[in-house]
Motif scaffolding. Sequence first.
Motif, PDB file in Angstrom:
ATOM      1  N   VAL A   1       0.822  -1.042   0.104  1.00 49.80           N
ATOM      2  CA  VAL A   1       0.019   0.118   0.056  1.00 49.80           C
ATOM      3  C   VAL A   1       0.780   1.350   0.051  1.00 49.80           C
ATOM      4  CG1 VAL A   1      -1.931   1.225   1.239  1.00 49.80           C
ATOM      5  CG2 VAL A   1      -1.887  -0.942   1.237  1.00 49.80           C
ATOM      6  N   ILE A   2       0.541   2.068  -1.001  1.00 56.42           N
ATOM      7  CA  ILE A   2       1.602   3.351  -1.140  1.00 56.42           C
ATOM      8  C   ILE A   2       0.537   4.599  -1.239  1.00 56.42           C
ATOM      9  CG2 ILE A   2       2.991   4.292  -2.932  1.00 56.42           C
ATOM     10  CD1 ILE A   2       4.328   1.837  -3.090  1.00 56.42           C
ATOM     11  N   CYS A   3       0.770   5.748  -1.111  1.00 58.35           N
ATOM     12  CA  CYS A   3       0.343   6.891  -1.492  1.00 58.35           C
ATOM     13  C   CYS A   3       1.291   7.700  -2.129  1.00 58.35           C
ATOM     14  CB  CYS A   3       0.122   7.686   0.093  1.00 58.35           C
ATOM     15  SG  CYS A   3      -0.827   9.273  -0.452  1.00 58.35           S
ATOM     16  N   GLY A   4       0.967   7.622  -3.488  1.00 54.01           N
ATOM     17  CA  GLY A   4       1.840   8.299  -4.317  1.00 54.01           C
ATOM     18  C   GLY A   4       2.178   9.706  -3.906  1.00 54.01           C
ATOM     19  N   LYS A   5       1.078  10.244  -3.778  1.00 51.72           N
ATOM     20  CA  LYS A   5       1.440  11.894  -3.345  1.00 51.72           C
ATOM     21  C   LYS A   5       2.253  11.986  -2.378  1.00 51.72           C
ATOM     22  CE  LYS A   5      -1.479  16.137  -2.304  1.00 51.72           C
ATOM     23  NZ  LYS A   5      -0.910  16.363  -1.101  1.00 51.72           N
ATOM     24  N   ILE A   6       2.119  11.237  -1.137  1.00 51.21           N
ATOM     25  CA  ILE A   6       3.060  11.272  -0.148  1.00 51.21           C
ATOM     26  C   ILE A   6       4.350  10.957  -0.428  1.00 51.21           C
ATOM     27  CG2 ILE A   6       3.528  10.297   2.308  1.00 51.21           C
ATOM     28  CD1 ILE A   6       0.862  10.418   3.007  1.00 51.21           C
ATOM     29  N   GLU A   7       4.614   9.989  -1.041  1.00 51.05           N
ATOM     30  CA  GLU A   7       5.733   9.519  -1.610  1.00 51.05           C
ATOM     31  C   GLU A   7       6.634  10.463  -2.390  1.00 51.05           C
ATOM     32  OE1 GLU A   7       7.210   6.848  -0.442  1.00 51.05           O
ATOM     33  OE2 GLU A   7       5.458   5.823   0.396  1.00 51.05           O
ATOM     34  N   SER A   8       5.749  11.325  -3.271  1.00 49.79           N
ATOM     35  CA  SER A   8       6.384  12.298  -4.254  1.00 49.79           C
ATOM     36  C   SER A   8       7.048  13.315  -3.097  1.00 49.79           C
ATOM     37  CB  SER A   8       5.440  12.804  -5.060  1.00 49.79           C
ATOM     38  OG  SER A   8       4.999  12.126  -5.907  1.00 49.79           O
ATOM     39  N   GLU A   9       6.100  13.719  -2.229  1.00 45.29           N
ATOM     40  CA  GLU A   9       6.697  14.720  -1.334  1.00 45.29           C
ATOM     41  C   GLU A   9       7.940  14.253  -0.373  1.00 45.29           C
ATOM     42  OE1 GLU A   9       3.214  15.759   1.282  1.00 45.29           O
ATOM     43  OE2 GLU A   9       2.235  16.492  -0.215  1.00 45.29           O
ATOM     44  N   ILE A  10       7.923  13.009  -0.150  1.00 42.25           N
ATOM     45  CA  ILE A  10       9.057  12.554   0.581  1.00 42.25           C
ATOM     46  C   ILE A  10      10.548  12.259  -0.125  1.00 42.25           C
ATOM     47  CG2 ILE A  10      10.041  10.230   1.637  1.00 42.25           C
ATOM     48  CD1 ILE A  10       7.490   9.562   2.568  1.00 42.25           C
ATOM     49  N   ALA A  11      10.235  12.222  -1.616  1.00 45.62           N
ATOM     50  CA  ALA A  11      11.105  12.117  -2.740  1.00 45.62           C
ATOM     51  C   ALA A  11      11.748  13.439  -2.694  1.00 45.62           C
ATOM     52  CB  ALA A  11      10.935  11.541  -3.992  1.00 45.62           C
ATOM     53  N   ALA A  12      11.043  14.730  -2.589  1.00 46.92           N
ATOM     54  CA  ALA A  12      11.547  16.038  -3.007  1.00 46.92           C
ATOM     55  C   ALA A  12      12.421  16.525  -1.714  1.00 46.92           C
ATOM     56  CB  ALA A  12      10.217  16.815  -3.080  1.00 46.92           C
ATOM     57  N   LEU A  13      12.380  15.836  -0.438  1.00 44.68           N
ATOM     58  CA  LEU A  13      12.948  16.211   0.775  1.00 44.68           C
ATOM     59  C   LEU A  13      14.495  16.027   0.327  1.00 44.68           C
ATOM     60  CD1 LEU A  13      10.664  15.059   3.314  1.00 44.68           C
ATOM     61  CD2 LEU A  13      10.972  17.536   2.406  1.00 44.68           C
ATOM     62  N   GLU A  14      15.422  16.762   0.879  1.00 48.27           N
ATOM     63  CA  GLU A  14      16.703  16.608   0.461  1.00 48.27           C
ATOM     64  C   GLU A  14      17.521  15.713   1.398  1.00 48.27           C
ATOM     65  OE1 GLU A  14      18.385  20.574   0.174  1.00 48.27           O
ATOM     66  OE2 GLU A  14      17.474  21.067  -1.525  1.00 48.27           O
ATOM     67  N   THR A  15      17.109  15.732   2.837  1.00 52.72           N
ATOM     68  CA  THR A  15      18.146  14.855   3.821  1.00 52.72           C
ATOM     69  C   THR A  15      17.414  13.690   4.227  1.00 52.72           C
ATOM     70  OG1 THR A  15      17.412  16.134   5.651  1.00 52.72           O
ATOM     71  CG2 THR A  15      19.127  17.065   4.251  1.00 52.72           C
ATOM     72  N   GLU A  16      18.044  12.672   4.877  1.00 50.93           N
ATOM     73  CA  GLU A  16      17.453  11.552   5.332  1.00 50.93           C
ATOM     74  C   GLU A  16      16.560  11.841   6.558  1.00 50.93           C
ATOM     75  OE1 GLU A  16      16.790   8.657   4.103  1.00 50.93           O
ATOM     76  OE2 GLU A  16      17.844   9.386   2.379  1.00 50.93           O
ATOM     77  N   GLU A  17      17.211  12.800   7.563  1.00 46.85           N
ATOM     78  CA  GLU A  17      16.592  13.312   8.601  1.00 46.85           C
ATOM     79  C   GLU A  17      15.038  13.928   8.412  1.00 46.85           C
ATOM     80  OE1 GLU A  17      16.186  13.688  12.415  1.00 46.85           O
ATOM     81  OE2 GLU A  17      17.956  12.854  11.559  1.00 46.85           O
ATOM     82  N   ASP A  18      15.253  14.889   7.447  1.00 46.94           N
ATOM     83  CA  ASP A  18      13.738  15.607   6.768  1.00 46.94           C
ATOM     84  C   ASP A  18      12.854  14.370   6.653  1.00 46.94           C
ATOM     85  OD1 ASP A  18      14.686  18.035   7.227  1.00 46.94           O
ATOM     86  OD2 ASP A  18      15.188  18.426   5.444  1.00 46.94           O
ATOM     87  N   LYS A  19      13.238  13.472   5.683  1.00 49.50           N
ATOM     88  CA  LYS A  19      12.363  12.218   5.319  1.00 49.50           C
ATOM     89  C   LYS A  19      11.633  11.507   6.560  1.00 49.50           C
ATOM     90  CE  LYS A  19      14.592  11.850   0.896  1.00 49.50           C
ATOM     91  NZ  LYS A  19      15.340  10.953  -0.100  1.00 49.50           N
ATOM     92  N   LYS A  20      12.863  11.319   7.609  1.00 42.71           N
ATOM     93  CA  LYS A  20      12.366  10.666   8.736  1.00 42.71           C
ATOM     94  C   LYS A  20      11.382  11.285   9.607  1.00 42.71           C
ATOM     95  CE  LYS A  20      14.205   8.246  12.746  1.00 42.71           C
ATOM     96  NZ  LYS A  20      15.631   7.950  13.420  1.00 42.71           N
ATOM     97  N   GLU A  21      11.495  12.514   9.561  1.00 48.60           N
ATOM     98  CA  GLU A  21      10.524  13.443  10.299  1.00 48.60           C
ATOM     99  C   GLU A  21       9.241  13.540   9.690  1.00 48.60           C
ATOM    100  OE1 GLU A  21      12.245  17.243  10.927  1.00 48.60           O
ATOM    101  OE2 GLU A  21      13.850  16.804  12.061  1.00 48.60           O
ATOM    102  N   PHE A  22       9.223  13.540   8.159  1.00 51.66           N
ATOM    103  CA  PHE A  22       8.181  13.718   7.301  1.00 51.66           C
ATOM    104  C   PHE A  22       7.101  12.413   7.576  1.00 51.66           C
ATOM    105  CE2 PHE A  22       5.321  13.090   3.692  1.00 51.66           C
ATOM    106  CZ  PHE A  22       4.723  14.613   3.436  1.00 51.66           C
TER     107      PHE A  22
END
Length: 368
Positions: A239-260
């Motif tokens: 199960v994937i939310c394409g919209k959320i995954e696109s927003e995660i992919a746009a983040l620059e750092t692993e820390e930012d992705k983890k927080e998101f």
Amino acid sequence: MGLNCGIVGLPNVGKSTIFSALTAAPAEVANYPFCTIDPNVGMVSVPDPRLDKIVSLIPPAKIVPATFEFVDIAGLVAGASKGEGLGNRFLASIREVGVLAHVVRCFDNGDIIHVNNKIDPISDIETINLELALADLDTVTNRYNKQAKLNRLSKEAQKENERVLPVLEKVKKCLEDGSPARSLQLDEDALSVVYDLHLITLKPVIYVCNVDEDGITEENDYVRLVRSIAQKEGSEVVVICGKIESEIAALETEEDKKEFLEAVGLEESGLNQLIRHAYHILGMRTFFTAGSDEDRAWTFRAGYKAPQAAGVIHTDFEKGFIKAEVYNCEDLFQYTTEQKVKEAGKLRVEGKDYLVKDGDIMHFRFNL
């Protein structure tokens, strides 16, 4: 079978959005059918927490994860097996991949066009399964007709047909019903009969339910319908939310992705799950090399022996293979240093018959 994953589905179900998030490759994303014509190809890093742990214990100058190829294939419509839409190109592309990630739209949104003007996961899955079954049916029918004629040639041919024709009949009937050949769950003998036909519907499938933000934290009825079909076929579901995954992919750092991820209530990205599932379904496993210069994950096929694993690094390593020093990454995690692993007697010297295990850390001895 290709060591890659093809992303398939009807037009406008989110294939290219998911591909772009997976690979950060510029796949065209648009709100109209067939915006993907030629397949987009992208390499992704295989997420592996074990490599992160190895790096923390054996700090290197360079870190190299394993990689895996994804292919974004043009959307398919009813009639594709007869060349409708981009059917011929779709079928040619799909034959070249090893596993299929079948994206199914599992959310309501009146602003995003659906090719059939309704949200119906079962109908969407049946449309693609039927078109692929029809394409395979042509292949199986041709083989069956040719094989049956061999009965007139010799007793040996008749005996062979006693083994082959019942399998072809079984597969043919399944395909005529519009069901994928994988739903038969054929045994090894039966699979050997149809191996050289390279049937599309024998390829393993991961159903990717593309949901909205609400569907990530609470499974909706559309996802439950997909799970019921997957269970009958013996397929997996992510199960994937394409919209959320696109927003995660746009983040620059692993820390930012983890927080998101924490903010939306997820432990990890759905795409990470998809990558790992596809990687393992194809029988791909990982061994590691570790040292001050480089910590690296290497991909090998399940069943490889030590010389073949050495050949993954360089063909000369396989040709000149002598021995391999081996211990498993779990031993490193327990004892924390390679020296302590040795002292505990967990480091072994293995020869040419050693069957490499997923998670092994290896140092090869070879002679050129």
